[in-house]
Enzyme design. Sequence first.
Site, PDB file in Angstrom:
ATOM      1  N   SER A  63     -18.082 -13.904 -45.486  1.00  0.00           N
ATOM      2  CA  SER A  63     -18.587 -15.242 -45.148  1.00  0.00           C
ATOM      3  C   SER A  63     -18.539 -16.245 -46.288  1.00  0.00           C
ATOM      4  O   SER A  63     -18.773 -17.432 -46.057  1.00  0.00           O
ATOM      5  CB  SER A  63     -20.018 -15.147 -44.644  1.00  0.00           C
ATOM      6  OG  SER A  63     -19.992 -14.756 -43.307  1.00  0.00           O
ATOM      7  N   LYS A  66     -16.418 -19.147 -45.699  1.00  0.00           N
ATOM      8  CA  LYS A  66     -16.875 -20.282 -44.871  1.00  0.00           C
ATOM      9  C   LYS A  66     -17.053 -21.548 -45.715  1.00  0.00           C
ATOM     10  O   LYS A  66     -16.966 -22.654 -45.202  1.00  0.00           O
ATOM     11  CB  LYS A  66     -18.194 -19.916 -44.170  1.00  0.00           C
ATOM     12  CG  LYS A  66     -18.006 -18.826 -43.111  1.00  0.00           C
ATOM     13  CD  LYS A  66     -19.316 -18.362 -42.497  1.00  0.00           C
ATOM     14  CE  LYS A  66     -19.057 -17.442 -41.312  1.00  0.00           C
ATOM     15  NZ  LYS A  66     -19.691 -16.180 -41.280  1.00  0.00           N
ATOM     16  N   TYR A 192     -10.205 -16.803 -37.871  1.00  0.00           N
ATOM     17  CA  TYR A 192     -11.525 -16.548 -38.480  1.00  0.00           C
ATOM     18  C   TYR A 192     -11.545 -15.199 -39.216  1.00  0.00           C
ATOM     19  O   TYR A 192     -11.975 -15.116 -40.370  1.00  0.00           O
ATOM     20  CB  TYR A 192     -12.601 -16.606 -37.382  1.00  0.00           C
ATOM     21  CG  TYR A 192     -13.960 -16.154 -37.867  1.00  0.00           C
ATOM     22  CD1 TYR A 192     -14.701 -16.926 -38.762  1.00  0.00           C
ATOM     23  CD2 TYR A 192     -14.501 -14.928 -37.458  1.00  0.00           C
ATOM     24  CE1 TYR A 192     -15.938 -16.499 -39.229  1.00  0.00           C
ATOM     25  CE2 TYR A 192     -15.736 -14.498 -37.920  1.00  0.00           C
ATOM     26  CZ  TYR A 192     -16.447 -15.284 -38.814  1.00  0.00           C
ATOM     27  OH  TYR A 192     -17.662 -14.857 -39.285  1.00  0.00           O
ATOM     28  N   TYR A 244     -28.139 -17.138 -43.993  1.00  0.00           N
ATOM     29  CA  TYR A 244     -28.596 -16.824 -42.631  1.00  0.00           C
ATOM     30  C   TYR A 244     -30.099 -17.000 -42.499  1.00  0.00           C
ATOM     31  O   TYR A 244     -30.646 -17.960 -43.028  1.00  0.00           O
ATOM     32  CB  TYR A 244     -28.158 -15.402 -42.233  1.00  0.00           C
ATOM     33  CG  TYR A 244     -26.713 -15.159 -42.518  1.00  0.00           C
ATOM     34  CD1 TYR A 244     -25.749 -15.951 -41.908  1.00  0.00           C
ATOM     35  CD2 TYR A 244     -26.294 -14.179 -43.406  1.00  0.00           C
ATOM     36  CE1 TYR A 244     -24.409 -15.758 -42.163  1.00  0.00           C
ATOM     37  CE2 TYR A 244     -24.948 -13.979 -43.670  1.00  0.00           C
ATOM     38  CZ  TYR A 244     -24.024 -14.776 -43.043  1.00  0.00           C
ATOM     39  OH  TYR A 244     -22.709 -14.589 -43.304  1.00  0.00           O
TER      40      TYR A 244
HETATM   41  N1  GLU Z   1     -16.593 -11.246 -40.911  1.00  0.00           N
HETATM   42  C1  GLU Z   1     -18.023 -11.142 -40.830  1.00  0.00           C
HETATM   43  C2  GLU Z   1     -18.467 -11.352 -39.412  1.00  0.00           C
HETATM   44  O1  GLU Z   1     -18.050 -12.273 -38.822  1.00  0.00           O
HETATM   45  C3  GLU Z   1     -18.634 -12.149 -41.738  1.00  0.00           C
HETATM   46  C4  GLU Z   1     -20.132 -12.073 -41.766  1.00  0.00           C
HETATM   47  C5  GLU Z   1     -20.695 -12.277 -43.140  1.00  0.00           C
HETATM   48  O2  GLU Z   1     -20.060 -12.135 -44.152  1.00  0.00           O
HETATM   49  O3  GLU Z   1     -21.881 -12.576 -43.202  1.00  0.00           O
HETATM   50  O4  GLU Z   1     -19.213 -10.611 -38.860  1.00  0.00           O
END
Ligand code: GLU
Length: 308
Positions: A63, A66, A192, A244
């Site tokens: 992530s 992102k 993604y 998160y």
């Molecule tokens: N590729 C992971 C997912 O989409 C990324 C989540 C993350 O790194 O927090 O579940």
Amino acid sequence: MDFSAVLNNIHKQIQPLLGQGKVADYIPALAEVDKKQFGMAITLNTGECYGIGDYQHPFSVQSISKVFSFTLALRAYRQALYTRVGREPSGDPFNSLVQLEYEQGIPRNPFINAGAIVVCDSLISHFRDHKYNAQKETLHFIRECSNDDTINFDNNVFTSEMQHGYLNIALANLMKSFGNLNNDVDEVITTYFQQCSVVMNCQQLSRAMLYLAYHGRDPITGREFISGSQAKRINSLMLTCGHYDASGDFAFSVGIPGKSGVGGGIVAVIPGKMAIAVYSPALNKNGNSLAGTKALELFTTMTGLSIF
Ligand code: GLU
């Protein structure tokens, strides 16, 4: 300040934490890593890098990617992007479907999975209009930010996530049904998962994030990736939404903008000073690196370098 001594001290203090927590095994390829690894690197505006432990060990950025894709989308769409993705903390796990349903397919922010999937969709459309490919351009951008052309995708991690990414595929389908994806779900999800599979080490990541510490401009090459005002927005979102449902806790205990990934990496920015990356694959219950979070807390406590 003697950063080598600070990093050495942190390395000693986090030893008892190594091995605590759980590696992300919902993506089988990520479960194969040694959970006791720990690395940390800081890069200053002079390009000087200080590192400790496994700071040159490559890992799956997940992530953290992102941040790069959101930067590209903000550059392409500016304010218009916020009609499709919000800028509020979600208070929910990174892959939650519930909130997305009652908020009619508009994700809370670009740093939860649903938000990043919308960002990918916007990049596919944008680059296609310019006869480019979103996956290639995202990788190209990451290489530019890091000033390192060796960075690449990891096909093993990509394939593993393609085979087990049920929840993300569900998120994409839900948003498609609400009309918030313009491209095919398969293409969006592929883009993604590709971006999540990028492999980097702490040294490369801390180098790559420097533009966010310097108002959108790489202080070493002088290249402007985004405007100062856009860099401010990205840092603000990293502070409020970068971890998160533990974003508030990270802001409270570490006090700087950061973004984590389930590969065990965390990047963080100290505006006007440096960028930091830390890696330790065992995660806490919110899916953030357990030892990595503690290491960053120790860093800001010991150096007094936080934004507050
Ligand atoms: N590729 C992971 C997912 O989409 C990324 C989540 C993350 O790194 O927090 O579940």
